[in-house]
Write an enzyme that holds these catalytic residues in place. Structure first.
Site, PDB file in Angstrom:
ATOM      1  CG  HIS A  20      40.069  43.672  41.698  1.00  0.00           C
ATOM      2  ND1 HIS A  20      40.121  42.407  42.243  1.00  0.00           N
ATOM      3  CD2 HIS A  20      40.962  43.664  40.653  1.00  0.00           C
ATOM      4  CE1 HIS A  20      41.000  41.681  41.585  1.00  0.00           C
ATOM      5  NE2 HIS A  20      41.522  42.417  40.614  1.00  0.00           N
ATOM      6  CD  GLN A  49      45.274  44.793  41.577  1.00  0.00           C
ATOM      7  OE1 GLN A  49      45.058  43.814  40.864  1.00  0.00           O
ATOM      8  NE2 GLN A  49      46.491  45.290  41.749  1.00  0.00           N
ATOM      9  CB  CYS A  62      45.144  46.495  38.745  1.00  0.00           C
ATOM     10  SG  CYS A  62      44.110  47.012  37.368  1.00  0.00           S
TER      11      CYS A  62
HETATM   12  N1   CP Z   1      44.862  42.592  38.218  1.00  0.00           N
HETATM   13  C1   CP Z   1      44.112  41.502  37.931  1.00  0.00           C
HETATM   14  O1   CP Z   1      43.115  41.198  38.609  1.00  0.00           O
HETATM   15  O2   CP Z   1      44.549  40.777  36.873  1.00  0.00           O
HETATM   16  P1   CP Z   1      43.816  39.535  36.203  1.00  0.00           P
HETATM   17  O3   CP Z   1      42.581  40.072  35.504  1.00  0.00           O
HETATM   18  O4   CP Z   1      44.812  38.957  35.256  1.00  0.00           O
HETATM   19  O5   CP Z   1      43.420  38.569  37.293  1.00  0.00           O
HETATM   20  N1  NVA Z   2      38.922  47.318  35.783  1.00  0.00           N
HETATM   21  C1  NVA Z   2      39.479  46.129  35.187  1.00  0.00           C
HETATM   22  C2  NVA Z   2      40.375  45.447  36.161  1.00  0.00           C
HETATM   23  C3  NVA Z   2      41.048  44.196  35.631  1.00  0.00           C
HETATM   24  C4  NVA Z   2      41.925  43.547  36.662  1.00  0.00           C
HETATM   25  C5  NVA Z   2      38.356  45.223  34.708  1.00  0.00           C
HETATM   26  O1  NVA Z   2      37.394  45.027  35.461  1.00  0.00           O
HETATM   27  O2  NVA Z   2      38.440  44.714  33.595  1.00  0.00           O
END
Ligand code: CP
Ligand code: NVA
Length: 330
Positions: A135, A138, A272
């Site tokens: 990610h 993020q 996050c």
């Molecule tokens: N932190 C994040 O990516 O949030 P969302 O899943 O709401 O995009």
């Molecule tokens: N680790 C989480 C992050 C969400 C922003 C997921 O992948 O669901």
């Protein structure tokens, strides 16, 4: 020569040097300054982007949409329910079609291979809005937030508590190593990042002076931490059945008041989001009913405390994503 990321995709942090990450953070700061001063910055007027979401989102989608509109761009949102993607048309074909119409593509979904394939086929910049493995946008927001709150990145003691082999933790480990933060994963051994990823990141850390540490011990993990970070215990795409075993494994890694006391003075709490810190969600209420716990990875007390910077962190998703789009499309 100055740094240029024009025409590049943003798929994972491994692809960027510390200088390039620094450039994106500085650009985000400048764009944030312009926004708060009310100065228009429609630098990409006439361009259009498309957002592909195979998993749900609030922050990432809104950050891309607001950032694109601030930059003067048009935006289309597509998901599997409202497009041919995946069901009637392969990702490769979809990417080639979209590459003919748009200037940039955001993708959120499953394996990292998909977003890498889209970038290969589309021929335009592609941005990773979260995969099972990484990610990266993020982490840009997280680095910007740490720098704003702590005044520096290099030398900061950063501890991730919980599921330390998920997409967010993987990208945080790489981001910390690139920018010289000392990264600790505090988690049961079964939830440490893959060895291959650790080995690759250790090489980066050796060049930047960052230290990487992996521990199951909560005292050791929290001690002297300037930043305590956690994420949900079961990520999108994982099977519903894993909740029970994950709760058992991670219960003692919950970020609560006692744990924050073990961290450094003035430590900040980051997440996050979304977060299960109460029962005000359908999942939170369901877990409370099934397993008798009303808070999961973080207690409501810590989430709502003065140490928590989670909403500033969420805001920074928009400024950093704007920087990524501007840098790669300018
Ligand atoms: N932190 C994040 O990516 O949030 P969302 O899943 O709401 O995009
Ligand atoms: N680790 C989480 C992050 C969400 C922003 C997921 O992948 O669901």
């Amino acid at each position: 020569m100055g740094i240029s990321l024009s025409g590049r995709s943003f798929l994972k942090l491994f692809d960027f040097t510390p200088e390039q990450i620094r450039y994106l953070l500085d650009l985000a700061k400048e764009l944030k300054r312009l926004k708060s001063a009310g100065v228009a910055h429609r630098h990409l007027t006439g361009k259009n982007i498309v957002l592909l979401f195979e998993k749900t989102s609030t922050r990432t989608r809104c950050a891309f949409e607001v950032a694109a509109m601030d930059l003067g761009m048009g935006v289309t949102f597509l998901d599997p329910q409202s497009s041919q993607m995946g069901k009637k048309e392969s990702i490769a074909d979809t990417a080639r079609v979209l590459g003919k119409m748009y200037d940039g593509i955001e993708y959120r979904g499953f394996s990292q291979t998909i977003v890498e394939d889209i970038a290969r086929y589309a021929g335009i910049p592609v941005w990773n809005g979260l995969t099972d493995d990484f990610h990266p946008t993020q982490v840009l927001a997280d680095l910007l937030t740490i720098e704003e709150k702590k005044g520096r990145l290099a030398g900061i003691n950063f501890t991730f508590m919980g599921d330390a082999r998920n997409n967010v933790a993987n990208s945080l480990m790489i981001g910390c190593a690139k920018m010289g933060l000392h990264f600790t994963a505090c988690a049961p051994k079964d939830l440490w990042p893959k060895q291959e990823l650790i080995d690759k990141t250790k090489k980066i850390a050796a060049e930047t002076g960052a230290r990487l540490r992996f521990t199951e011990d909560i005292d050791e993990g929290a001690k002297n931490a300037d930043v305590i970070y956690t994420d949900i215990w079961v990520s999108m795409g994982e099977k519903e059945e894993v909740w029970e075993s994950r709760i058992k494994l991670l219960k003692k890694y919950q970020v609560n008041g006692a744990l924050m006391k073990r961290a450094a003075d003035k430590a900040i709490f980051m997440h996050c989001l979304p977060s299960f810190h109460d029962t005000n969600t359908t999942v939170g209420a369901d877990i409370a009913q099934r397993f008798g716990i009303t808070e999961m990875e973080v207690t409501d007390e810590v989430f709502e405390s003065a140490q928590s910077v989670v909403f500033d962190e969420a805001e920074n998703r928009m400024h950093t994503i704007k920087a990524v789009m501007y840098a790669t499309l300018r």
